[in-house]
Design an enzyme around this catalytic site. Structure first.
Site, PDB file in Angstrom:
ATOM      1  N   LYS A  84       0.541 -17.787 -16.622  1.00  0.00           N
ATOM      2  CA  LYS A  84      -0.538 -17.111 -17.355  1.00  0.00           C
ATOM      3  C   LYS A  84       0.044 -16.077 -18.320  1.00  0.00           C
ATOM      4  CE  LYS A  84      -3.863 -17.870 -13.649  1.00  0.00           C
ATOM      5  NZ  LYS A  84      -4.675 -17.343 -12.533  1.00  0.00           N
ATOM      6  N   GLN A  98      -4.973 -12.110  -8.984  1.00  0.00           N
ATOM      7  CA  GLN A  98      -4.720 -13.474  -8.516  1.00  0.00           C
ATOM      8  C   GLN A  98      -5.170 -13.635  -7.060  1.00  0.00           C
ATOM      9  OE1 GLN A  98      -3.718 -16.020 -10.359  1.00  0.00           O
ATOM     10  NE2 GLN A  98      -3.516 -17.486  -8.709  1.00  0.00           N
ATOM     11  N   ASP A 155     -12.049 -13.570 -15.228  1.00  0.00           N
ATOM     12  CA  ASP A 155     -12.029 -14.662 -14.240  1.00  0.00           C
ATOM     13  C   ASP A 155     -13.449 -15.154 -13.932  1.00  0.00           C
ATOM     14  OD1 ASP A 155      -9.761 -15.843 -13.133  1.00  0.00           O
ATOM     15  OD2 ASP A 155      -9.231 -14.038 -12.003  1.00  0.00           O
TER      16      ASP A 155
HETATM   17  N1  GUN Z   1      -6.442 -18.643  -7.603  1.00  0.00           N
HETATM   18  C1  GUN Z   1      -6.680 -19.944  -7.857  1.00  0.00           C
HETATM   19  N2  GUN Z   1      -7.348 -20.100  -9.019  1.00  0.00           N
HETATM   20  C2  GUN Z   1      -7.524 -18.856  -9.515  1.00  0.00           C
HETATM   21  C3  GUN Z   1      -8.139 -18.370 -10.706  1.00  0.00           C
HETATM   22  O1  GUN Z   1      -8.676 -19.103 -11.542  1.00  0.00           O
HETATM   23  N3  GUN Z   1      -8.106 -17.031 -10.859  1.00  0.00           N
HETATM   24  C4  GUN Z   1      -7.536 -16.202  -9.951  1.00  0.00           C
HETATM   25  N4  GUN Z   1      -7.575 -14.895 -10.179  1.00  0.00           N
HETATM   26  N5  GUN Z   1      -6.981 -16.613  -8.840  1.00  0.00           N
HETATM   27  C5  GUN Z   1      -6.960 -17.946  -8.629  1.00  0.00           C
END
Ligand code: GUN
Length: 291
Positions: free
Chosen positions: A53, A97, A120
């Site tokens: 990311k 995350q 998110d």
């Molecule tokens: N863990 C798995 N997918 C995601 C996501 O799209 N965002 C976040 N913050 N954590 C995740």
């Protein structure tokens, strides 16, 4: 019929080119979009997602503010960091995350994020706005799935969509998006899960089958109809001694078997994965534009 492949890397690259231009326009106005990224602990999969990311942010000119915290970080310290980012004018989006370590109350942390920076789309305010069809930050993976379908010219209106998996991150929001009265919705959506009886009776009638359960070979060729469009959200590591790293990635769908019956299918890797990050970039740029 051998399926056409939905190339998520290509769709993502096209969208990232568009975003790069938008970031450049923002910078001309003195605005540098910023993303605050928080990773707690050292789960290898989460670490590689977060690194990917941040790299993607860098590539299109988004500033990322990286916070890697030890697994024993307290709830209070994590919430305090989120609040600090809420106040920071350089930060337009906040990403914590998931999953978080078991001693942390995930719901409370998500609630601490300012909904206007919730790129998110996990804050209950954004979830609620999405459900009632108001403008909201949409969660990245399901939004990426919708974009893949739309940009592959798949007809959603009136389609029988079957989603396997009811997670908060994928299945539940995706069902909501696809049933919305909108140009990117208007589908008839069925959600299957661990308590569904005779799942094959549902999956076999799907025009569009979306699978997000996190288990390899959940869907075999006998479970789909000819011509189905298949979106495989699963990313699973399976041992593979022939690979240098000792594993390979597979989805939730038996790709080799199902591609013989499908009209379109996403591969793993190279399908939904690149779209998730792209939609995060999209939401961060949107947030900076709204500022
Ligand atoms: N863990 C798995 N997918 C995601 C996501 O799209 N965002 C976040 N913050 N954590 C995740």
């Amino acid at each position: 019929m051998a399926a056409g492949i939905i190339d998520g890397r290509q769709v993502a690259a096209d969208m990232r080119d568009e975003l790069k231009q938008e970031v450049s326009n923002l910078k001309d106005r003195g605005i540098v979009p910023g993303l605050g990224v928080v990773l707690v602990g050292d789960d290898p999969a989460s670490r590689s997602y977060v690194t990917a990311k941040e790299r993607a942010c860098d590539e299109i000119g988004i500033f990322s503010d990286d916070h890697r915290l030890s697994a024993d970080t307290t709830q209070e310290a994590l919430v305090a960091l989120v609040q600090q980012m809420n106040e920071d004018p350089k930060i337009n989006g906040i990403l914590v995350q998931l999953p978080l370590p078991p001693h942390i109350d995930e719901a409370e942390v998500l609630l601490a994020v300012n909904p206007d920076k919730d790129v998110d789309g996990f804050h209950p305010m954004n979830v609620g706005r999405m459900v009632v069809g108001q403008e909201a930050f949409l969660p990245c993976t399901p939004h990426g799935v919708v974009q893949l379908l739309v940009r592959s010219n798949v007809t959603l209106q009136g389609a029988d969509v079957v989603i396997v998996g009811r997670s908060n991150i994928v299945g539940k929001p995706l069902a909501n998006m696809l049933m919305q009265k909108s140009k990117t919705g208007n589908a008839t959506v069925t959600v299957c899960h661990t308590h569904t009886k005779d799942m094959t009776s549902y999956t076999r009638r799907a025009d569009i089958l979306i699978v997000a359960v996190g288990r390899p070979s959940t869907i075999g060729a006998d479970m789909v109809k000819e011509g189905v469009v298949v979106i495989d959200v699963g990313v699973n590591r399976v041992e593979d001694a022939s690979k240098k790293r000792g594993y390979r990635l597979v989805g939730d769908v038996d790709f080799e078997g199902v591609k013989e019956k499908a009209s379109l299918i996403t591969p793993v890797p190279g399908g939904v994965g690149p779209m998730t990050i792209t939609m995060l970039l999209h939401n961060t740029v949107e947030s900076a534009k709204r500022r």
